[in-house]
Enzyme design. Sequence first.
Site, PDB file in Angstrom:
ATOM      1  CG  ASP A 177      -0.074  -0.090   2.437  1.00 48.22           C
ATOM      2  OD1 ASP A 177       0.830  -0.703   2.693  1.00 48.22           O
ATOM      3  OD2 ASP A 177      -0.455   1.015   3.333  1.00 48.22           O
ATOM      4  CG  HIS A 495      -1.577  -7.460  -2.619  1.00 48.60           C
ATOM      5  ND1 HIS A 495      -2.908  -7.609  -3.085  1.00 48.60           N
ATOM      6  CD2 HIS A 495      -1.621  -6.447  -1.597  1.00 48.60           C
ATOM      7  CE1 HIS A 495      -3.570  -6.612  -2.483  1.00 48.60           C
ATOM      8  NE2 HIS A 495      -2.955  -6.004  -1.609  1.00 48.60           N
ATOM      9  CG  ASP A 540       3.588 -15.236  -8.588  1.00 51.95           C
ATOM     10  OD1 ASP A 540       3.576 -13.948  -8.285  1.00 51.95           O
ATOM     11  OD2 ASP A 540       4.375 -15.381  -9.668  1.00 51.95           O
TER      12      ASP A 540
END
Length: 570
Positions: A177, A495, A540
């Site tokens: 993030d 991610h 993945d």
Amino acid sequence: MKTTKKLWLLACGLCCMHQANGQEIIRLNQVGVYPGQEKVVVLEGTSKKVSVKNSRGKKAGKVKVLRTARSPWSGKQRTVVSISGLTQAGDYTVTSGADKATLTVKPSALRDITAGSLKAFYYQRTAMPIEQRYAGQWNRPAGHMDNEVYIHPSAVSPGRPAGSVISSPWGWYDAGDYNKYIVNSAFSIGIMLCSYEQNKAYFDQLNADIPESQNQTADLLDEIMYNLKWMLTMQDPWDGGVYHKLTTPNFEGFVKPGDCHQKRYVVQKSVTASYDFAAVMAQAARVFKGNKDYPDFSAQAERAAMAAFKWAEENPTAFYNQDAMNKKFDPDVSTGTYGDGFAGDERFWAATELYIQTQDPYFLDIATKTAPQRFSLPTWGGLASLGTYEWMASSLGDKLNLTPQLMAYADSIVKTTATSCYQTPNGNSPRDFGWGCLAENFCASGVTLLYAYRHTGDAKYLTAAQQNVDYLLGRNPTGFCYVTGYGSKSPMHPHHRLSASDGIEAPVPGLLVGGPNPGQQDLGSGLKYPSKHPDESYLDEEPSYASNEIAINWNASLVAMLGWIDAESK
């Protein structure tokens, strides 16, 4: 896409893809091993037919089957094979049936990946352009300047009413993030500084190719300083308390930093953030004392540490509870909490660092009262072990006699290697797998083993740490080298918003993913894991935040372990 996977593999020199006719049988360290290090490969199945040839196609080394081991979860059988005699640098071809793999033997085998995992922090920097001369295709404009950050209603104090604006630039994006968190930043810096102090000569010459590489300071310390400068802006000048995080109300989408438009806030001061801040500032004050590139920092950091510790002592119940905060204040905040309802370990670490820095018996008394009763691996929410590391290494001596705790832990896991499936001290219990396990178990355990090695001089602990590295870099059930951009089979879809939004197929390199997580907390995203077994529960795919996210604390543990091993190994 700006590039293709094929071009990326060629550019990274990843020429040892070990897949033949769709059958991956051989599991090994895909990055490199040292001439004096044990060489072990694992075969999926019970085949005992292995051959090893050098670059000239001639037979090399001696092959010995150590054992056949059965997975306690899947029941799969693996054959653990030792290859001795490969003491000459070079690339060796390991063959079993139709499968071939390359085992690279070289001095400084982990030097490149250590520098790369450190450079990953440069890619995570906020508030500055990531330049092509340093970042290549992963260059990008500056994002999140953070010169207009709002005081959340939970964070008000005299002189800083709700909605007032402060400047809080610098720092690293925390994970996948775009927010910045004190608790995780402090842990990340703390574990890297522990390794630095044990291996100064090594890290002082390690070149990560960052903008500060030409100054007189180690690149590791320059990178750390970029985040320390941000952390200093997170201390309320009114009372010394430290804001828990700098965040948007909600996570941004998978967009470029320049396309993010939510307001950013500093939220509630917390006791855990303040103790963590105090600890790492005291530690950094010691490390940076006399530094010519940052001459004023040490004194500033010590003052900041003292003020933060005082605030935490006066506010022992100021835990960060996001749900409770949202019931009282607007806007609601839904980003990462780093919540922790116990501050004894943070208090112990902070008191330890402040005592070592000041030798004030006040801090020794607090450290003595809060010392752990048993050793546990270091994580962002479990900081006592960082204090244990410091007592073991302090020139003042281990006044609290914590060394036996660490040694008992190290001995307990070394014993498990002889019956393991992958010749590793970790990875043999379901407890070794879960959110962030590759860092919080394998890397953290590796660092602990290295302290045991430094304390005793017994090579079995160094060997055990190297074995955990072998696991991370490919000798594992999935066959992944879990660091992006390294090895013959590494994650392509972490991610990670920066990697997902940059239009480049290859992810930002040098990032350690979280790893196998049987909790599979992201199943609501429509994901389908290939397995429920603890050591195979890895996916993945970009939405898999439970197994495939990246984070600065995980990379910090990786840097700490890899650099120390490279400094020690021949």
